[in-house]
Design a protein around this motif. Structure first.
Motif, short mmCIF file in Angstrom:
data_model
loop_
_atom_site.label_atom_id
_atom_site.label_comp_id
_atom_site.label_asym_id
_atom_site.label_seq_id
_atom_site.Cartn_x
_atom_site.Cartn_y
_atom_site.Cartn_z
N LEU A 1 0.94 -1.67 -0.05
CA LEU A 1 -0.27 0.02 -0.23
C LEU A 1 0.58 1.38 0.29
N SER A 2 1.07 1.62 -0.67
CA SER A 2 1.50 3.40 -0.65
C SER A 2 0.12 4.54 -0.85
N LEU A 3 1.09 5.83 -0.52
CA LEU A 3 0.13 6.44 -0.11
C LEU A 3 1.17 8.20 -0.14
N PHE A 4 0.43 8.78 -1.40
CA PHE A 4 1.31 9.81 -1.45
C PHE A 4 0.30 11.11 -1.87
N CYS A 5 0.46 11.96 -1.18
CA CYS A 5 0.10 13.22 -0.41
C CYS A 5 -0.47 14.56 -2.28
N LEU A 6 -1.46 14.77 -1.87
CA LEU A 6 -2.11 15.47 -2.42
C LEU A 6 -2.02 17.14 -1.87
N ARG A 7 -2.42 16.94 -0.80
CA ARG A 7 -3.25 17.86 0.09
C ARG A 7 -2.53 17.50 1.67
N GLY A 8 -1.90 18.14 2.39
CA GLY A 8 -1.61 17.70 3.67
C GLY A 8 -2.82 18.60 4.65
N LYS A 9 -3.06 18.62 5.88
CA LYS A 9 -3.58 19.27 7.32
C LYS A 9 -2.74 18.84 7.59
N ALA A 10 -2.18 20.53 8.85
CA ALA A 10 -1.19 20.00 9.94
C ALA A 10 -2.27 19.36 11.57
N GLN A 11 -1.29 18.46 11.95
CA GLN A 11 -1.31 18.05 13.51
C GLN A 11 -2.87 16.73 13.18
N VAL A 12 -3.04 16.32 12.09
CA VAL A 12 -3.16 14.80 11.65
C VAL A 12 -2.40 13.49 10.91
N PHE A 13 -2.36 13.11 12.26
CA PHE A 13 -0.43 12.20 12.24
C PHE A 13 -1.52 10.49 11.10
N THR A 14 -0.64 10.22 10.73
CA THR A 14 -0.46 8.30 10.16
C THR A 14 0.13 7.72 10.54
N ASP A 15 -0.36 7.03 11.75
CA ASP A 15 1.03 6.11 12.03
C ASP A 15 0.91 4.68 11.51
N LEU A 16 2.28 4.22 11.50
CA LEU A 16 2.56 2.80 11.10
C LEU A 16 2.97 1.69 12.40
N ILE A 17 2.90 0.78 12.52
CA ILE A 17 2.99 -0.12 13.63
C ILE A 17 3.53 -1.42 13.21
N LEU A 18 4.12 -2.10 13.38
CA LEU A 18 4.83 -3.68 12.62
C LEU A 18 3.45 -4.47 13.36
#
Length: 206
Positions: free
Chosen positions: A37-54
């Motif tokens: 899965l890949s994610l490509f950002c066209l527009r971001g938003k401050a203080q909205v985080f994506t978290d990843l864990i194993l």
């Protein structure tokens, strides 16, 4: 609703397309969960985080009995609320192992146990996701992230979309390490509606 459009609720840890077969269950003619899965950002938003864990980190906090329970076909998974059509698949496992590697279809909001013991194991898994090291990233325009969909879990902070042309907007792209993944007659013959919907999902904000 909790989904890719944004929500006042946190989008909990999950793998994408948990309704479909994960790697140890793959068959040539079956609908399979994306390997990458890949994610490509066209527009971001401050203080909205994506978290990843194993996944391995999560399983490392669990007792063997719990891991064994999660690998039994005693769970049900439904499609996310953001899907136009609601689909439910029963008698599946949360995790499976193949050649020493673990894979998962876990989805915090959409996977449930079919009995008390299964739900207890699932609760322990959810608890473990809160106590492992995580990678947190606040996407900005142009950022690109790719990871193994079934060997990691990802989540996203809450935010409410305004649909004003300035909302956070990420493009999803699914990938596989073999063309056999795409050479799949069953998808076209028997799951055309599901596939078409899934393609649309891959083009919407996340």
């Amino acid at each position: 609703m909790i989904g890719s459009y944004g929500s006042k609720y946190k989008f909990g840890f999950h793998s994408d397309n948990p309704l479909y077969k994960i790697y140890p269950e793959y068959e040539r003619n079956s609908l399979n969960s994306p390997q990458f899965l890949s994610l490509f950002c066209l527009r971001g938003k401050a203080q909205v985080f994506t978290d990843l864990i194993l996944l391995d980190d999560v399983l490392g906090l669990l007792e063997g009995e719990t891991v064994h329970k999660l690998s039994k076909n005693e769970f049900v998974v439904k499609s996310p609320d953001s899907f136009d059509k609601q689909i439910c698949v029963e008698n599946v496992s949360v995790i499976q192992e193949r050649d020493g590697t673990s894979y998962t279809r876990f989805d915090f909001h959409n996977v449930k146990g079919m009995n008390k013991e299964a739900n207890l194991a699932l609760d322990k898994f959810k608890h473990a996701t809160e106590h492992v090291k995580k990678l947190s990233h606040c996407f900005q325009k142009g950022d690109f992230l790719i990871f193994k969909n079934q060997e990691t879990l990802h989540s996203r902070d809450s935010f409410e979309a305004k649909f004003d042309g300035f909302d956070r907007w990420l493009i999803r792209l699914y990938g596989a390490n073999s063309y056999d993944f795409l050479d799949n007659n069953e998808i076209v013959l028997h799951n055309e509606n599901v596939l078409n919907e899934n393609i649309l999902r891959s083009e919407r904000c996340f």
